[in-house]
Write a protein that holds these residues in place. Sequence first.
Motif, PDB file in Angstrom:
ATOM      1  N   GLY A 124       0.863  -1.056   0.565  1.00 36.01           N
ATOM      2  CA  GLY A 124       0.008  -0.096   0.033  1.00 36.01           C
ATOM      3  C   GLY A 124       1.114   0.826  -0.131  1.00 36.01           C
ATOM      4  O   GLY A 124       0.696   2.132  -0.766  1.00 36.01           O
ATOM      5  N   LEU A 125       2.095   1.404   0.425  1.00 39.51           N
ATOM      6  CA  LEU A 125       2.690   2.574   0.976  1.00 39.51           C
ATOM      7  C   LEU A 125       3.655   2.561  -0.376  1.00 39.51           C
ATOM      8  O   LEU A 125       3.731   3.631  -1.015  1.00 39.51           O
ATOM      9  N   LEU A 126       4.312   1.730  -1.000  1.00 37.90           N
ATOM     10  CA  LEU A 126       4.668   1.848  -2.365  1.00 37.90           C
ATOM     11  C   LEU A 126       3.780   1.961  -3.702  1.00 37.90           C
ATOM     12  O   LEU A 126       4.220   3.145  -3.766  1.00 37.90           O
ATOM     13  N   LEU A 127       3.023   1.436  -3.000  1.00 37.45           N
ATOM     14  CA  LEU A 127       1.998   1.740  -4.702  1.00 37.45           C
ATOM     15  C   LEU A 127       1.359   2.996  -4.498  1.00 37.45           C
ATOM     16  O   LEU A 127       0.764   3.335  -5.985  1.00 37.45           O
ATOM     17  N   ALA A 128       1.020   4.009  -3.385  1.00 40.59           N
ATOM     18  CA  ALA A 128       0.369   4.670  -3.147  1.00 40.59           C
ATOM     19  C   ALA A 128       1.029   6.240  -2.576  1.00 40.59           C
ATOM     20  O   ALA A 128       0.443   7.466  -2.386  1.00 40.59           O
ATOM     21  N   TRP A 129       1.511   6.238  -2.640  1.00 44.84           N
ATOM     22  CA  TRP A 129       2.956   7.801  -1.405  1.00 44.84           C
ATOM     23  C   TRP A 129       2.542   7.931  -2.313  1.00 44.84           C
ATOM     24  O   TRP A 129       2.289   9.615  -2.158  1.00 44.84           O
ATOM     25  N   SER A 130       2.799   8.761  -3.916  1.00 39.12           N
ATOM     26  CA  SER A 130       2.081   9.474  -4.484  1.00 39.12           C
ATOM     27  C   SER A 130       1.602  10.192  -5.144  1.00 39.12           C
ATOM     28  O   SER A 130       1.647  11.391  -6.135  1.00 39.12           O
ATOM     29  N   GLN A 131       0.399  10.049  -4.447  1.00 29.90           N
ATOM     30  CA  GLN A 131      -0.589  10.089  -5.638  1.00 29.90           C
ATOM     31  C   GLN A 131      -1.237  11.573  -5.293  1.00 29.90           C
ATOM     32  O   GLN A 131      -1.514  12.049  -6.001  1.00 29.90           O
ATOM     33  N   VAL A 132      -1.106  12.198  -4.188  1.00 28.89           N
ATOM     34  CA  VAL A 132      -1.281  13.180  -3.119  1.00 28.89           C
ATOM     35  C   VAL A 132      -0.690  14.469  -3.598  1.00 28.89           C
ATOM     36  O   VAL A 132       0.844  14.159  -3.024  1.00 28.89           O
ATOM     37  N   ASP A 133      -0.713  15.563  -4.645  1.00 33.32           N
ATOM     38  CA  ASP A 133       0.466  16.247  -4.821  1.00 33.32           C
ATOM     39  C   ASP A 133       0.660  17.452  -3.694  1.00 33.32           C
ATOM     40  O   ASP A 133       1.524  17.432  -3.460  1.00 33.32           O
ATOM     41  N   ALA A 134       0.051  17.173  -3.438  1.00 31.60           N
ATOM     42  CA  ALA A 134      -0.359  18.732  -2.147  1.00 31.60           C
ATOM     43  C   ALA A 134      -1.175  18.613  -1.334  1.00 31.60           C
ATOM     44  O   ALA A 134      -2.691  18.212  -1.724  1.00 31.60           O
ATOM     45  N   PRO A 135      -1.513  18.946   0.225  1.00 30.29           N
ATOM     46  CA  PRO A 135      -2.272  18.859   1.355  1.00 30.29           C
ATOM     47  C   PRO A 135      -3.754  19.393   0.455  1.00 30.29           C
ATOM     48  O   PRO A 135      -4.636  18.764   0.699  1.00 30.29           O
ATOM     49  N   GLY A 136      -3.746  20.300  -0.149  1.00 33.54           N
ATOM     50  CA  GLY A 136      -4.849  21.303  -0.280  1.00 33.54           C
ATOM     51  C   GLY A 136      -5.780  20.120  -1.470  1.00 33.54           C
ATOM     52  O   GLY A 136      -7.311  20.626  -1.413  1.00 33.54           O
ATOM     53  N   ASP A 137      -5.239  19.518  -2.047  1.00 32.62           N
ATOM     54  CA  ASP A 137      -5.638  18.496  -3.034  1.00 32.62           C
ATOM     55  C   ASP A 137      -6.938  18.069  -2.435  1.00 32.62           C
ATOM     56  O   ASP A 137      -7.344  17.259  -2.748  1.00 32.62           O
ATOM     57  N   LEU A 138      -6.071  17.326  -0.806  1.00 38.59           N
ATOM     58  CA  LEU A 138      -7.544  16.756   0.337  1.00 38.59           C
ATOM     59  C   LEU A 138      -8.929  16.846   0.016  1.00 38.59           C
ATOM     60  O   LEU A 138      -9.932  16.350  -0.219  1.00 38.59           O
ATOM     61  N   TRP A 139      -9.391  18.140  -0.351  1.00 40.10           N
ATOM     62  CA  TRP A 139     -10.357  18.768   0.035  1.00 40.10           C
ATOM     63  C   TRP A 139     -10.836  19.936  -1.219  1.00 40.10           C
ATOM     64  O   TRP A 139     -12.587  19.728  -1.550  1.00 40.10           O
ATOM     65  N   THR A 140      -9.530  19.820  -2.286  1.00 37.32           N
ATOM     66  CA  THR A 140     -10.055  21.013  -3.479  1.00 37.32           C
ATOM     67  C   THR A 140     -10.591  19.378  -4.451  1.00 37.32           C
ATOM     68  O   THR A 140     -10.959  20.269  -5.922  1.00 37.32           O
ATOM     69  N   THR A 141     -10.263  18.243  -4.465  1.00 34.07           N
ATOM     70  CA  THR A 141     -10.790  17.264  -5.247  1.00 34.07           C
ATOM     71  C   THR A 141     -11.730  16.043  -5.114  1.00 34.07           C
ATOM     72  O   THR A 141     -11.127  16.031  -3.975  1.00 34.07           O
ATOM     73  N   ARG A 142     -11.609  15.478  -5.992  1.00 31.86           N
ATOM     74  CA  ARG A 142     -13.242  14.518  -5.937  1.00 31.86           C
ATOM     75  C   ARG A 142     -11.953  13.632  -5.116  1.00 31.86           C
ATOM     76  O   ARG A 142     -12.679  12.875  -3.839  1.00 31.86           O
ATOM     77  N   TYR A 143     -10.780  13.254  -5.569  1.00 35.50           N
ATOM     78  CA  TYR A 143     -10.320  12.284  -5.210  1.00 35.50           C
ATOM     79  C   TYR A 143      -9.796  12.344  -3.883  1.00 35.50           C
ATOM     80  O   TYR A 143      -9.961  11.557  -2.800  1.00 35.50           O
ATOM     81  N   GLY A 144      -9.152  13.898  -3.122  1.00 33.91           N
ATOM     82  CA  GLY A 144      -9.358  14.085  -2.110  1.00 33.91           C
ATOM     83  C   GLY A 144     -10.532  13.748  -1.124  1.00 33.91           C
ATOM     84  O   GLY A 144     -10.379  13.291   0.251  1.00 33.91           O
ATOM     85  N   GLN A 145     -11.490  14.494  -1.583  1.00 29.30           N
ATOM     86  CA  GLN A 145     -12.391  13.716  -0.931  1.00 29.30           C
ATOM     87  C   GLN A 145     -12.973  12.622  -0.846  1.00 29.30           C
ATOM     88  O   GLN A 145     -13.268  12.360   0.424  1.00 29.30           O
ATOM     89  N   LEU A 146     -12.441  11.850  -1.427  1.00 33.26           N
ATOM     90  CA  LEU A 146     -13.702  10.783  -1.487  1.00 33.26           C
ATOM     91  C   LEU A 146     -12.217   9.635  -0.616  1.00 33.26           C
ATOM     92  O   LEU A 146     -12.202   8.896   0.114  1.00 33.26           O
ATOM     93  N   LEU A 147     -11.505  10.221  -0.478  1.00 31.94           N
ATOM     94  CA  LEU A 147      -9.746   9.942   0.765  1.00 31.94           C
ATOM     95  C   LEU A 147      -9.951  10.247   2.220  1.00 31.94           C
ATOM     96  O   LEU A 147     -10.149   9.403   3.047  1.00 31.94           O
ATOM     97  N   LEU A 148     -10.643  11.304   2.155  1.00 30.19           N
ATOM     98  CA  LEU A 148     -11.037  11.757   3.629  1.00 30.19           C
ATOM     99  C   LEU A 148     -12.223  10.983   3.884  1.00 30.19           C
ATOM    100  O   LEU A 148     -11.963  10.570   5.300  1.00 30.19           O
ATOM    101  N   ALA A 149     -12.968  10.961   3.233  1.00 23.66           N
ATOM    102  CA  ALA A 149     -14.465  10.309   3.699  1.00 23.66           C
ATOM    103  C   ALA A 149     -13.493   8.895   4.040  1.00 23.66           C
ATOM    104  O   ALA A 149     -14.225   8.028   5.246  1.00 23.66           O
ATOM    105  N   LYS A 150     -12.900   7.698   3.096  1.00 26.30           N
ATOM    106  CA  LYS A 150     -12.630   6.857   3.590  1.00 26.30           C
ATOM    107  C   LYS A 150     -11.671   6.937   4.744  1.00 26.30           C
ATOM    108  O   LYS A 150     -11.857   5.487   5.950  1.00 26.30           O
ATOM    109  N   VAL A 151     -10.714   7.648   5.479  1.00 27.38           N
ATOM    110  CA  VAL A 151      -9.516   8.153   5.762  1.00 27.38           C
ATOM    111  C   VAL A 151     -10.610   8.098   7.510  1.00 27.38           C
ATOM    112  O   VAL A 151     -10.109   7.368   8.796  1.00 27.38           O
ATOM    113  N   THR A 152     -12.074   8.784   7.355  1.00 31.35           N
ATOM    114  CA  THR A 152     -12.811   8.672   8.586  1.00 31.35           C
ATOM    115  C   THR A 152     -13.130   7.516   8.907  1.00 31.35           C
ATOM    116  O   THR A 152     -13.144   7.446  10.539  1.00 31.35           O
ATOM    117  N   LEU A 153     -13.980   6.787   8.020  1.00 29.81           N
ATOM    118  CA  LEU A 153     -14.237   4.785   8.185  1.00 29.81           C
ATOM    119  C   LEU A 153     -12.976   4.225   8.876  1.00 29.81           C
ATOM    120  O   LEU A 153     -13.703   3.850   9.155  1.00 29.81           O
TER     121      LEU A 153
END
Length: 639
Positions: free
Chosen positions: A323-352
């Motif tokens: 998981g670390l090897l394949l996923a570490w580079s997907q998010v470019d900046a912290p702001g992407d977590l709430w400004t992109t659909r990908y980041g929003q889904l990721l935040l929801a997933k981390v919450t769960l």
Amino acid sequence: MTHITGRWVRSVLALSVTLSLSWLSSAAAHAFLVNTLPRAGARFTEAPQELALQFSEAVSPRSAQVKVRALQGGPLEVRELHPGADAQNLLATLPPLKPDVYVVSWQVMADDGHLSSGEFAFGVGAGGAIPGVQDNVDGVPLLWVTGSALLLVGLALALGGWISERFVWRKQGVPRAWIGVGAVLAVLGSAVHLVALAGSGPRATSVILTSRPGVAAGLALLAFLVSACLTRGRFRGWAGLPMVGGALAVTWQGHLGNAETFWLTPLGLAHLLLAAVWVGALVHFGQVTWVRRNVAWSDALRRGAWRYAKLAAWSVPPLLLLGLLLAWSQVDAPGDLWTTRYGQLLLAKVTLVLAALGLAVLARSRLVPARTAQPLRLARLVLAEVGTLLVILVLSAGLVNATPPRALTAANILSAAPPIGPAVRAADQAGSLSVYVLAAEGDLRVEVVQPTGKPGDRTRLWVNGEAPGGAFTLPLRSCGRGCFHAPFGWKPGETTVRVKATDPEWPGGTAEVKLRWPPGPDQTAQLAQVVKAMKHAGTFDVTEQAPRSLDPTPHTFPLTAETLAATDVYVGGGAEDVREVGRDAQGYTVLSLFVPGSSLWYELHVDGHRRIRRERIVGPGYGVNRTIEYPQLLEDGSP
């Protein structure tokens, strides 16, 4: 049992953390439009005859759809759509074009089967405003998400359940795992993917039979169908083998199957299998504990729990590492977590995932006192965790079909599209970099140009300032080459924007500009009057200073109207966003304008005779302040 329970809880905790990283790596590749001919936003005096589209990834020509329409007319026929020099390029012949603005709409399927679409515009002749570039690569296609959710849940139930039956509980009189249900769900997921591919273009049959995504989806459906049939008879013990083949087909169908680095495909397969085995085994463990919820702990239940804990413990390290090897580079900046659909889904997933962690901690606190009594509390907590993890799988289906922020940033290499609606600009220098700030409705855009005139593709920016509503700090996303933007609600009045810029090739610094909102009416007509007045200004004295240059000393020299026309590019036309932004201390009218083709921003201070008294110019690598003194004016304004 304390030792067994502790190991089980530690496994659950570690794997819950791991799931926050799971399936990030298999985010699907999307074909981004990276270059066009005619260039997006360009205007031509002679109509182009050919249309060329270049994408970031290989696309299927059979599935491509390209349409051209005139803003003042109807659709046009696009002939001979065919591949270009390689699979990333498409070419088409355009019909004869009259003076107008033309919108090109495109839809392509990437080599991994995922659709992208968008449109851009160009102009022929001088009339009409040209719309900007638009695309949907940041969207999440519902049909693909549905298919992926069915596949992930089905694969977990079938493969994980099969492993649990054969190696964890070993026919100890426990309920059967839902292997058949999982296989049927996986069949439905593959069928949904085939339906999505069939709707990708006019030659659906050819796409399914000849493209890698179509062939892979068909093989996956066949493998899962065989597995579903095996679960009904005496060959149930072999049902897991076709499941592994189906998982291989799913991996080959996705982005990892098209990866240039060959080892990503087997790593992606291993990652998928490990996660599916653990989740499915946990679901079966939940079945067992729920059925035995009113029965005291037995030796069989203890042995099964111990083997499940051992399975989970062996699954944790490789799953976490992959998981670390394949996923570490997907998010470019912290702001992407709430400004992109990908980041929003990721935040929801981390919450769960955090919720699952809470359930695991709660299970540990209650397992020990309950181990000698009826395991009802354990059963409830395990089922709650199972439900949470199944929801996480559904969110993972959204993640694998959403575009990672880094992919968006890397592929957005078209120049910035024109703003939508009225806009006002300001500019300043940040070290050797020229920074242009644009205010449009709901949007703040920053464009960076190097001294060479090239966009700041590798520039990093930090933006803050003060608005009438208070101080602010903004995370930025890419909007093109050297272009960055963020949603921003402009308030009436003056806003100060500070931009800190760093670049690996050029010295950076901090630029500060002031923007007044809302933009006033377009003042192109007033600018034309200024140009006309300056052409009759004769000879005048100019004091010029470049404050951030090697020689910041002011220099005074005579200048003629002809020389001014040669140095001030807007005199020849082409200025955009011409706005009146206020009056200075001397009562002069202040105009702001931008010449996009040369990346030049002007601030003109104009007197009552429509003559420039002061001007501020920011261009690639320089900023200049000018003061102009005219001979004594007569009452009619003539020298």
